[in-house]
Design a protein around this motif. Structure first.
Motif, mmCIF file in Angstrom:
data_model
loop_
_atom_site.group_PDB
_atom_site.id
_atom_site.type_symbol
_atom_site.label_atom_id
_atom_site.label_comp_id
_atom_site.label_asym_id
_atom_site.label_seq_id
_atom_site.Cartn_x
_atom_site.Cartn_y
_atom_site.Cartn_z
ATOM 1 N N ARG A 6 -1.061 -7.731 -7.124
ATOM 2 C CA ARG A 6 -2.105 -7.558 -5.510
ATOM 3 C C ARG A 6 -1.349 -7.632 -4.422
ATOM 4 O O ARG A 6 -1.583 -6.757 -3.324
ATOM 5 C CB ARG A 6 -3.801 -7.907 -5.950
ATOM 6 N N THR A 7 -1.431 -9.545 -4.101
ATOM 7 C CA THR A 7 -1.035 -9.119 -2.679
ATOM 8 C C THR A 7 0.929 -8.336 -2.812
ATOM 9 O O THR A 7 0.816 -7.867 -1.349
ATOM 10 C CB THR A 7 0.049 -10.436 -2.951
ATOM 11 N N ALA A 8 1.935 -8.365 -3.586
ATOM 12 C CA ALA A 8 2.804 -7.387 -3.521
ATOM 13 C C ALA A 8 2.928 -6.499 -2.822
ATOM 14 O O ALA A 8 3.202 -5.585 -2.027
ATOM 15 C CB ALA A 8 3.902 -7.781 -4.999
ATOM 16 N N PHE A 9 1.322 -5.910 -3.420
ATOM 17 C CA PHE A 9 1.607 -3.989 -3.261
ATOM 18 C C PHE A 9 0.461 -3.852 -2.421
ATOM 19 O O PHE A 9 0.802 -2.623 -1.079
ATOM 20 C CB PHE A 9 -0.043 -3.875 -4.915
ATOM 21 N N ALA A 10 -0.248 -5.285 -1.637
ATOM 22 C CA ALA A 10 -0.417 -4.541 0.224
ATOM 23 C C ALA A 10 0.705 -4.878 0.873
ATOM 24 O O ALA A 10 0.476 -4.262 2.031
ATOM 25 C CB ALA A 10 -1.796 -5.854 -0.373
ATOM 26 N N VAL A 11 1.496 -5.818 0.601
ATOM 27 C CA VAL A 11 2.313 -6.284 1.601
ATOM 28 C C VAL A 11 3.138 -4.702 1.773
ATOM 29 O O VAL A 11 4.022 -4.213 2.599
ATOM 30 C CB VAL A 11 3.485 -7.520 1.623
ATOM 31 N N ALA A 12 4.140 -4.256 0.524
ATOM 32 C CA ALA A 12 4.894 -3.078 0.105
ATOM 33 C C ALA A 12 3.938 -1.576 1.497
ATOM 34 O O ALA A 12 5.132 -1.470 1.962
ATOM 35 C CB ALA A 12 5.041 -2.403 -0.646
ATOM 36 N N GLN A 13 2.801 -1.723 1.171
ATOM 37 C CA GLN A 13 2.110 -0.656 1.913
ATOM 38 C C GLN A 13 2.239 -1.028 3.014
ATOM 39 O O GLN A 13 2.076 -0.031 3.968
ATOM 40 C CB GLN A 13 0.396 -0.651 1.357
ATOM 41 N N LEU A 14 2.002 -2.326 3.582
ATOM 42 C CA LEU A 14 2.133 -2.617 5.092
ATOM 43 C C LEU A 14 3.357 -2.433 5.557
ATOM 44 O O LEU A 14 3.362 -1.859 6.242
ATOM 45 C CB LEU A 14 1.316 -4.448 5.135
ATOM 46 N N ASP A 15 4.199 -2.338 5.390
ATOM 47 C CA ASP A 15 5.274 -2.333 5.278
ATOM 48 C C ASP A 15 5.718 -1.063 5.563
ATOM 49 O O ASP A 15 6.734 -0.095 6.238
ATOM 50 C CB ASP A 15 6.687 -2.521 4.420
ATOM 51 N N VAL A 16 5.262 -0.201 4.663
ATOM 52 C CA VAL A 16 5.589 1.334 5.145
ATOM 53 C C VAL A 16 4.992 1.546 6.130
ATOM 54 O O VAL A 16 4.876 2.521 7.637
ATOM 55 C CB VAL A 16 4.619 2.024 3.727
ATOM 56 N N LEU A 17 3.827 1.366 5.757
ATOM 57 C CA LEU A 17 2.722 1.672 7.291
ATOM 58 C C LEU A 17 3.672 1.360 9.194
ATOM 59 O O LEU A 17 3.495 2.274 9.502
ATOM 60 C CB LEU A 17 1.376 1.234 7.356
ATOM 61 N N ALA A 18 3.640 0.126 8.576
ATOM 62 C CA ALA A 18 4.498 -0.300 9.659
ATOM 63 C C ALA A 18 5.912 0.369 10.012
ATOM 64 O O ALA A 18 6.432 0.615 11.585
ATOM 65 C CB ALA A 18 5.220 -2.076 9.559
ATOM 66 N N SER A 19 6.395 0.828 8.924
ATOM 67 C CA SER A 19 7.793 1.333 9.251
ATOM 68 C C SER A 19 7.748 2.998 9.835
ATOM 69 O O SER A 19 8.615 3.274 10.938
ATOM 70 C CB SER A 19 8.254 2.053 7.379
ATOM 71 N N PHE A 20 6.842 3.809 9.407
ATOM 72 C CA PHE A 20 6.527 4.908 10.259
ATOM 73 C C PHE A 20 5.974 4.485 11.245
ATOM 74 O O PHE A 20 6.465 5.667 12.732
ATOM 75 C CB PHE A 20 5.249 5.692 9.134
#
Length: 882
Positions: A569-583
């Protein structure tokens, strides 16, 4: 088998004549005839017979022989066990499967032949080794179950990445099942596909997989899809209430596809299958439909020619810090959303990070320290993680509270939700820090991974190993005091081990607990239970320490595995945060704006730019253009203008901007309003499919047919040069009929580029058509592309001028002008008074130049000419021509 013939095929070998070890090899090999068997012998994985011939050829290994009990030596080659991944990866890439046969007991302790067994079969879709996987993309295995019911096809299809534990599934009931399955395959691009026999009847799917993917196809027997088999597999994996837990429909086919997948994983992986804890069901309607042609034409994740990342939308948007984020970004680009509320949640989150420069920078810094915990957790579950990798999980846990806190500072709903999903995993951090040394070794072979103070026995064994003489000195002093023998000493030799030596003069003082071991001329040697115990500890300390460290490390892996759901669950949330910050980072760097996304029918873009080309042209000015499309008055733009002027770029950039908006990214424009489109279809460029026996025109018509069959009113269609693969009148007729069909029967937003200027008159006959052209500045026979789209049809095709720019010889250009003027003059309907014979046309096009002018030009030295001299010389030439 005749002498002097080296056996190659396993089935040809006389088993009874083989040595015991080779009999064992053959027995295991016959259970895995379709895999290359890596058979562990000491520090090597060895291959024999036909496997050796294959491996030596594919891996360029030296082929040797091994005595096997037959008159001839068995073909053999081998690879070091500690670097087997390199060789296995090469075989997997070539389409082979590799079965790992391991020694199941310590050879030093084995009585007779060492027990061996298959611990895992590595296939393209079941790889978990980091050295064999790309960090930035998932490695999916797919399972498809198809059935024809009342002359209509149904299918259940699922995808799983066992290296991350992700699993997705959907039911398909499309009228045309082939294209529907292909669309899903394009969405996930699996490396291995399991199919049932019925799928073989869908030839377009099998042809697509064979010609356009590198996936390994595994045909499973019908027995794998029986209801009893399916229910047992699903119950074992998800519990008795699996249908509700997974959200599968009562009469759906997905459970059969997923059950067959689980059965295959149990066959090949033996253990670790519980990595897949849940299945995410999705409907085709959740995501924008993108055909294989569209994905290729828009170059979303790889270029059309080089098949590389640079030059793609993924390349432009990838500002991620983690491997998990890179995979998530690719998944979002491959699967644009069609739910405007979910899209706007992402856009609001990107906007919050876009405006919070300091928070975004801090978040990216914290994310840069986050390890690939998705894949690491899988290796922990399989027991193949190294101490260094587990320490990396601990190092990641250090930064999770910071990631959580920074995300929480932004108050948008999505960022709040994701921050709440990030578990700091403080208990795991404490456990790992207590268990492992600060800089653990890359493997456990030589020990040294467990931290001092974590386990009393480990500490004692290390003390014994490093301070054995100290223990002996302490024991010697203790015995002297207890016995009153001042010259008592403890010694060692290889025959008797440790002993207590007492001189004859003190023989009477020796206690009854001392056991005589050896008599010397000067005295006696004894042992005691305490000394024997110490001897065993000292001599066996290293061996016991290694065994104990292995056990403690295995216990550590098991404790971490128990927290799998939290980590996942943590990994999935971190991945999405990373993409949003990338955008957000891409938007800041590239001057993007937040689009308005809703459920209207509008696609309105002001000063839109092509996101990739403007990055490739760094240092050059990219000319922006406006676009207005809807489903009423502006549903089709017919775009004319010369080749190379930018028509294709303009059309692609509009499709990419719409797609970017629907993945939640800001877009390259000064303003943008996107009414959600359910699909993007493209027909761009010419291509042959010679392998399938299709010409350029046939491919073009096939693609157009699919668009006309599958597009809806909410789709965006891009058509470039329809009909150019056949005769002019046929092509023009087809193009006009396609335009009319789209406008009258579909009504979707369409960009239609053409060289058929006759089509520009359709705006008078068909509602919703508007004419646009790419502006060109013409001076004499030279042209300049302005790259600006303006309303109205083009006044010329400028074909010869473009040919001149492309570098055709001057003689060819002049001849083309001559032929063009003659054709224009003699065309039906042309003014008869203007018709000229060919000689007149030639004279008009190539007027005689006075020899005086030619002489002046030939004598001119351009290199030394000043600007004033050049103007004067030009004036003289003009006077001479008059």
């Amino acid at each position: 088998m005749a002498a002097n013939i080296v056996p190659q095929k396993v089935e040809d070998v006389d088993t009874q004549a083989l040595s015991p070890m080779m009999q064992q090899y053959l027995e295991i090999k016959r259970q895995h005839p379709n895999e290359i068997l890596f058979y562990r012998v000491g520090d090597f994985y060895e291959m024999f017979f036909d496997d050796a011939l294959t491996a030596s050829r594919e891996l360029e290994l030296t082929l040797t022989g091994k005595a096997c009990g037959l008159p001839d030596r068995a073909p053999m080659c081998g690879v070091p066990f500690h670097s087997y991944e390199i060789y296995a990866a090469r075989l997997i890439a070539k389409g082979y499967k590799v079965a790992i046969c391991e020694q199941m007991e310590d050879p030093a302790l084995a009585k007779g032949l060492v027990k061996r067994d298959i611990i895992r079969v590595i296939t393209p879709g079941t790889v978990i080794e980091s050295s064999m996987l790309a960090d930035d993309k998932n490695n999916y295995i797919c399972s498809i179950y198809t059935r024809k019911m009342r002359s209509r096809w149904k299918a259940g299809i699922c995808f799983a990445d066992i290296s991350t534990g992700e699993a997705y599934a959907t039911e398909l009931t499309a009228e045309k099942m082939g294209p529907a399955i292909i669309t899903e395959l394009c969405r996930y691009m699996p490396s291995e596909i399991l199919i049932n026999p019925a799928l073989l009847d869908l030839k377009e799917v099998t042809n697509y997989v064979r010609q356009h993917t590198h996936a390994l196809v595994e045909l499973r027997e019908d027995a794998c899809y029986q209801q009893r088999v399916m229910e047992d597999a699903m119950t074992a994996q998800f519990g008795a209430d699996w249908r509700n837990t997974c959200g599968f429909a009562q009469d759906g086919l997905v459970p059969y596809a997923f059950g067959a997948l689980l059965g295959y994983l149990h066959e090949t992986q033996k253990h670790g299958i519980d990595r897949i804890k849940s299945v995410q069901n999705y409907a085709d309607a959740q995501y924008m439909r993108l055909s294989p042609v569209t994905r290729a034409n828009l170059e979303l994740t790889e270029t059309m020619r080089g098949r590389e990342k640079r030059g793609t939308l993924l390349w432009v948007l990838d500002k991620t810090e983690t491997s998990m984020g890179k995979r998530q970004l690719r998944a979002w680009i491959e699967q644009p959303l069609v739910d405007s509320s979910v899209i706007n949640q992402r856009l609001d989150a990107v906007e919050a990070l876009y405006n919070a420069n300091v928070t975004r920078a801090d978040l990216k810094e914290a994310l840069s320290h986050v390890y690939d915990i998705e894949r690491l957790t899988t290796r922990i579950l399989y027991g193949s993680a190294t101490p260094k990798e587990v320490k990396a999980l601990g190092d990641t846990c250090v930064y999770l509270p910071q990631v959580r806190q920074l995300a929480r500072q932004c108050t948008t709903p999505l960022l709040q939700e994701l921050s709440g999903a990030v578990d700091p995993l403080e208990d795991l951090l404490n456990l790992i820090n207590r268990a492992l040394v600060e800089d653990p070794p890359a493997n456990l072979k030589d020990g040294g991974a467990i931290r001092a103070g974590f386990n009393a026995e480990v500490d004692e064994l290390r003390d014994i190993m490093h301070g054995g003489k100290g223990f002996l000195s302490q024991l010697e002093a203790k015995l002297k005091e207890e016995t009153g023998i001042p010259k008592l000493k403890i010694g060692f030799n290889k025959v008797f081990g440790y002993y207590i030596e007492v001189s004859r003069s003190y023989a009477a003082s020796v206690p009854d607990t001392f056991i005589r071991k050896q008599t010397l001329t000067t005295g006696e040697r004894y042992i005691t239970p305490e000394l024997k115990e110490l001897e065993n500890k000292i001599l066996g300390a290293n061996e016991r320490l290694l065994v104990l460290e292995h056990q403690l490390f295995a216990d550590l892996l098991e404790a971490i595995s128990a927290q799998l759901l939290r980590i996942q669950r943590t990994a999935f949330a971190v991945a999405q945060l990373d993409v949003l910050a990338s955008f957000a980072e891409a938007a800041v760097q590239n001057n993007y704006v937040k689009p308005t996304v809703d459920d209207s029918d509008v696609l309105s873009i002001t000063e839109g730019r092509h996101p990739v080309i403007e990055q490739m042209l760094k240092g050059s000015l990219f000319v922006p253009n406006d676009t207005t499309l809807d489903e009423t008055e502006n549903r089709m733009l017919i775009i004319t203008g010369p080749n190379m002027a930018g028509k294709s770029t303009y059309m692609r950039q509009n499709a990419l901007i719409a797609l970017m908006a629907q993945i939640g990214s800001f877009v390259p424009a000064s303003s943008c309003h996107v009414g959600v489109v359910d699909a993007i279809f493209t027909r761009v460029g010419a291509s042959d499919d010679l392998a399938a026996g299709q010409s350029t025109f046939m491919v073009e018509m096939t693609e157009v047919a699919e668009i006309l069959q599958r597009a809806t009113k909410s789709s965006l269609v891009i058509l470039d040069e329809i009909g150019r693969g056949t005769s002019t009148f046929d092509g023009m007729s087809i193009a006009r009929a396609v335009v009319e069909y789209i406008c009258d029967n579909i009504g979707c937003k369409t960009l239609f580029a053409t060289h058929y200027h006759e089509l520009t008159s359709m705006d008078q006959d068909v509602d919703g058509i508007k004419n646009y052209n790419i502006a060109v500045k013409k001076r004499g026979e030279d042209i300049t592309f302005l790259r600006r789209i303006v309303q109205g049809p083009a006044d010329d095709s400028y074909g010869i001028e473009v040919a001149k720019l492309a570098g055709l010889p001057e003689a060819v250009i002049k001849r083309a002008h001559a032929v063009l003027r003659q054709l224009e003059a003699t065309a039906p309907g042309a003014n008869k008074a203007m018709q000229l014979d060919f000689e007149t046309v030639e004279a008009y096009n190539n007027p005689a130049v006075p020899s005086e002018v030619v002489d002046k030009l030939n004598s001119l030295d351009i290199e030394t000419l000043t600007p004033i001299e050049a103007l004067n010389f030009l004036y003289e030439l003009k006077q001479a021509l008059k």
